[in-house]
Scaffold this motif. Structure first.
Motif, PDB file in Angstrom:
ATOM      1  N   SER A  50      32.058  49.509  41.165  1.00  0.00           N
ATOM      2  CA  SER A  50      33.203  50.092  41.880  1.00  0.00           C
ATOM      3  C   SER A  50      34.101  50.904  40.952  1.00  0.00           C
ATOM      4  O   SER A  50      34.686  51.893  41.362  1.00  0.00           O
ATOM      5  CB  SER A  50      34.061  48.978  42.492  1.00  0.00           C
ATOM      6  N   GLN A  51      34.203  50.457  39.681  1.00  0.00           N
ATOM      7  CA  GLN A  51      35.085  51.129  38.725  1.00  0.00           C
ATOM      8  C   GLN A  51      34.545  52.484  38.269  1.00  0.00           C
ATOM      9  O   GLN A  51      35.281  53.281  37.706  1.00  0.00           O
ATOM     10  CB  GLN A  51      35.307  50.241  37.490  1.00  0.00           C
ATOM     11  N   VAL A  52      33.247  52.707  38.497  1.00  0.00           N
ATOM     12  CA  VAL A  52      32.683  54.021  38.158  1.00  0.00           C
ATOM     13  C   VAL A  52      32.304  54.758  39.449  1.00  0.00           C
ATOM     14  O   VAL A  52      31.437  55.624  39.449  1.00  0.00           O
ATOM     15  CB  VAL A  52      31.497  53.920  37.165  1.00  0.00           C
ATOM     16  N   GLY A  91      42.946  41.599  31.433  1.00  0.00           N
ATOM     17  CA  GLY A  91      43.128  43.029  31.352  1.00  0.00           C
ATOM     18  C   GLY A  91      42.009  43.665  32.148  1.00  0.00           C
ATOM     19  O   GLY A  91      41.147  42.968  32.670  1.00  0.00           O
ATOM     20  N   CYS A  92      42.022  44.986  32.238  1.00  0.00           N
ATOM     21  CA  CYS A  92      41.005  45.666  33.043  1.00  0.00           C
ATOM     22  C   CYS A  92      40.871  47.102  32.561  1.00  0.00           C
ATOM     23  O   CYS A  92      41.881  47.754  32.291  1.00  0.00           O
ATOM     24  CB  CYS A  92      41.447  45.637  34.508  1.00  0.00           C
ATOM     25  N   LEU A  93      39.644  47.575  32.458  1.00  0.00           N
ATOM     26  CA  LEU A  93      39.425  48.948  31.992  1.00  0.00           C
ATOM     27  C   LEU A  93      40.022  49.974  32.966  1.00  0.00           C
ATOM     28  O   LEU A  93      40.271  51.110  32.579  1.00  0.00           O
ATOM     29  CB  LEU A  93      37.927  49.221  31.796  1.00  0.00           C
ATOM     30  N   GLN A 133      34.476  36.281  37.974  1.00  0.00           N
ATOM     31  CA  GLN A 133      35.378  36.306  39.131  1.00  0.00           C
ATOM     32  C   GLN A 133      36.171  37.613  39.191  1.00  0.00           C
ATOM     33  O   GLN A 133      36.343  38.210  40.260  1.00  0.00           O
ATOM     34  CB  GLN A 133      36.328  35.100  39.091  1.00  0.00           C
ATOM     35  N   HIS A 134      36.630  38.067  38.034  1.00  0.00           N
ATOM     36  CA  HIS A 134      37.388  39.334  37.960  1.00  0.00           C
ATOM     37  C   HIS A 134      36.515  40.514  38.424  1.00  0.00           C
ATOM     38  O   HIS A 134      36.933  41.325  39.245  1.00  0.00           O
ATOM     39  CB  HIS A 134      37.868  39.532  36.517  1.00  0.00           C
ATOM     40  N   GLU A 135      35.290  40.572  37.899  1.00  0.00           N
ATOM     41  CA  GLU A 135      34.406  41.696  38.245  1.00  0.00           C
ATOM     42  C   GLU A 135      33.964  41.623  39.702  1.00  0.00           C
ATOM     43  O   GLU A 135      33.852  42.648  40.374  1.00  0.00           O
ATOM     44  CB  GLU A 135      33.174  41.732  37.326  1.00  0.00           C
TER      45      GLU A 135
HETATM   46 NI    NI Z   1      38.626  45.023  35.896  1.00  0.00          NI
END
Ligand code: NI
Length: 169
Positions: A50-52, A91-93, A133-135
């Motif tokens: 989702s982040q890309v 944290g998160c990229l 869990q975060h991802e």
């Molecule tokens: Ni993240």
């Protein structure tokens, strides 16, 4: 392999819900390789598709010190979570430079398909459990700042929008 741009909060595309990966084919292999390269380059411990801007259920993780133990989780499902919680600074990229405490299950049991297409069981605790869990939240369109108070979240949003404006100048 190639680096892929990472979407930055509050980009609305981060809130799309990912669909299951249909087949682990060469397209998925390339995506996995590119996501791993992108995650290592950015010094992250996890990255969700989702982040890309690929809205399919796929995450990559490496919580090892040596950065040599990549984990690929395709269509991951959490089948059990401990009642014991862990408060961890996350944290998160997609939200660079922001760290804050989030409470999550201390250990989990999950299943996921790996790069070779095998379904596997994963027992995770501590940092790995938190990271999975975060991802997996990303795959549901959820970013960790959504666990913080509205006040904190708005401050982060304002800061990120200001940074984006400065960078586009
Ligand atoms: Ni993240």
């Amino acid at each position: 392999m190639a680096l892929i741009p990472i979407l930055l909060y509050p980009d609305p595309r981060l809130h799309k819900v990912a669909k299951p990966v249909q087949t682990v084919d060469s397209r998925i292999h390339k995506l996995v390789d590119d996501m791993l390269e992108t995650m290592y380059e950015a010094n992250g411990i996890g990255l969700a598709a989702s982040q890309v801007d690929v809205h399919e259920r796929l995450i990559v993780i490496d919580v090892s010190q040596e950065r040599d133990q990549p984990l690929v989780l395709i269509n991951p499902e959490i089948v059990w979570s401990s009642e014991d919680k862990l408060l961890n600074e996350e944290g998160c990229l997609s939200v660079p430079g922001i760290y804050d405490g989030v409470e999550r299950a201390k250990s989990i049991k999950a299943t996921a398909t790996d790069r070779s297409g095998e379904r596997r069981n994963i027992d995770a605790e501590g940092l790995l459990a938190v990271c999975i869990q975060h991802e997996m939240d990303h795959l549901l369109g959820k970013v960790f700042v959504q666990y913080l108070s509205p006040l904190k979240r708005n401050r982060i949003k304002t800061k990120m929008l200001k940074l984006a404006r400065e960078e586009s100048r």
